[in-house]
Design a protein around this motif. Structure first.
Motif, mmCIF file in Angstrom:
data_model
loop_
_atom_site.group_PDB
_atom_site.id
_atom_site.type_symbol
_atom_site.label_atom_id
_atom_site.label_comp_id
_atom_site.label_asym_id
_atom_site.label_seq_id
_atom_site.Cartn_x
_atom_site.Cartn_y
_atom_site.Cartn_z
ATOM 1 N N LYS A 149 -6.785 -0.758 9.096
ATOM 2 C CA LYS A 149 -7.037 0.149 7.975
ATOM 3 C C LYS A 149 -8.141 1.140 8.306
ATOM 4 N N SER A 208 -7.533 5.145 9.201
ATOM 5 C CA SER A 208 -8.078 6.046 8.177
ATOM 6 C C SER A 208 -8.858 7.202 8.780
ATOM 7 N N ASN A 220 0.465 4.482 5.837
ATOM 8 C CA ASN A 220 1.385 4.351 4.715
ATOM 9 C C ASN A 220 2.728 3.728 5.103
ATOM 10 N N SER A 221 2.856 3.367 6.385
ATOM 11 C CA SER A 221 4.103 2.760 6.858
ATOM 12 C C SER A 221 4.237 1.340 6.308
ATOM 13 N N GLU A 222 5.395 1.049 5.733
ATOM 14 C CA GLU A 222 5.618 -0.297 5.183
ATOM 15 C C GLU A 222 5.523 -1.348 6.276
ATOM 16 N N ARG A 266 1.865 -1.813 7.083
ATOM 17 C CA ARG A 266 1.189 -2.456 5.947
ATOM 18 C C ARG A 266 1.490 -3.956 5.920
#
Length: 234
Positions: free
Chosen positions: A195, A199, A223-225, A228
Motif C-alpha cells: 500500500k 501510493s 486499485n487492482s482487485e 488488493r
C-alpha cells in the motif's frame, strides 16, 4: 534510464528469477512489490553487482552492466540501501556517512554534502559522534539512506526500507523517499508494504515466485482487485 530484459538468476540448481523484464525511467519512483521469498532482494543484488545473472541483459544509461564490478555500479551512479540497513554499528554516525563517499575525490564538496545530509536528517547531526549501534531502527534506516546519498546516485535502490520500523518511522521514511525523488534522484523501491509503496510510485511491478505477473501505474495497481486481495487484505 534502467532497462532489464529477460533476467534469469540461479543459486546453484535453484532458479530465483525467471525472465524478469522491467524499466525505470529517469525521474520516476518505481515500486517492485511481492511476498517474502518472491525474489525481490535477489533482483536488487543483480542491479548493484552483488550477484551475477544467469541470462538476460541489464542496461543503465545505454551501457550494459554485465562486466561491472560493484565499485563501478557506484561510480556510474547506482547506490543500494540494503535490506536490514547494514550500517557499521561499531563506527560513529559520521564515519558511516563518510563511508558513503569512499569512491569520491572531491573532498571539499563531500564536506558540504555531509552538511546537506545533516539538514535533511537533523537527528544524525545530533548523534554524529555516537556509535551507530545506539540509534533506533528508524534512525538507522535514515543513516543507511544518508550514507547512500553521499555517493551522489542517479538511481537509488531501496530494499525493504520499512522493514521492522514503527508506524511513525514508516511514514517518515516514505515521505523522505518522495523528497529525494523530488530533488532529482530516480528511485527503484522494493517493498512488502504494498500500500505504501504503490501510493508513492509512478509505476509498479508485482513479483511472484521470481516472475513479474503484473505491471502498471502505481494508482492502477493500488486499485487492482488482484493486488488488493493478495497484498492489501482485500
Amino acid at each position: 534510464m534502467l532497462q532489464v530484459e529477460n533476467l534469469d538468476v540461479h543459486y546453484g540448481a535453484i532458479q530465483a528469477l525467471h525472465t524478469v523484464s522491467l524499466e525505470v525511467r529517469q525521474g520516476e519512483i518505481v515500486s517492485l512489490i511481492g511476498a517474502n521469498g518472491a525474489g525481490k532482494s535477489t533482483f536488487l543484488k543483480v542491479l548493484s553487482g552483488i550477484h551475477s545473472a544467469s541470462a538476460g541483459v541489464v542496461t543503465f544509461e545505454g551501457q550494459q552492466t554485465t562486466k561491472w564490478t560493484p565499485q563501478q555500479y557506484v561510480k556510474k551512479g547506482i547506490a543500494l540501501v540494503p535490506e536490514g540497513r547494514r550500517i557499521f554499528k561499531q563506527m560513529t554516525v559520521l564515519e558511516n556517512i563518510e563511508l558513503g563517499a569512499y569512491l569520491r575525490r572531491d573532498h571539499e564538496q563531500c564536506k558540504k554534502d555531509i552538511e546537506t545530509i545533516y539538514e535533511r536528517f537533523p537527528i544524525l547531526f545530533e548523534r554524529k559522534h555516537q556509535n551507530a549501534a545506539t540509534l533506533s531502527g528508524g534512525e538507522q534506516q535514515m543513516l543507511a539512506i544518508g550514507r547512500a546519498l553521499m555517493s551522489k546516485p542517479k538511481l537509488l535502490l531501496l530494499d525493504e526500507p520499512s522493514m521492522g520500523l514503527a508506524p511513525n518511522y514508516i511514514r517518515q521514511v516514505f515521505e523522505l523517499i518522495q523528497e529525494i525523488n523530488n530533488d532529482g534522484t530516480t528511485i527503484l523501491l522494493i517493498e512488502q508494504n504494498a500500500k505504501m509503496a504503490l501510493s508513492i510510485a509512478d509505476r509498479g511491478y508485482v513479483l511472484e515466485v521470481g516472475k513479474v505477473v503484473l505491471e502498471g501505474s502505481g494508482a492502477a495497481l493500488l486499485n487492482s482487485e488482484e493486488v488488493r486481495e493478495a497484498y492489501l487484505g482485500g
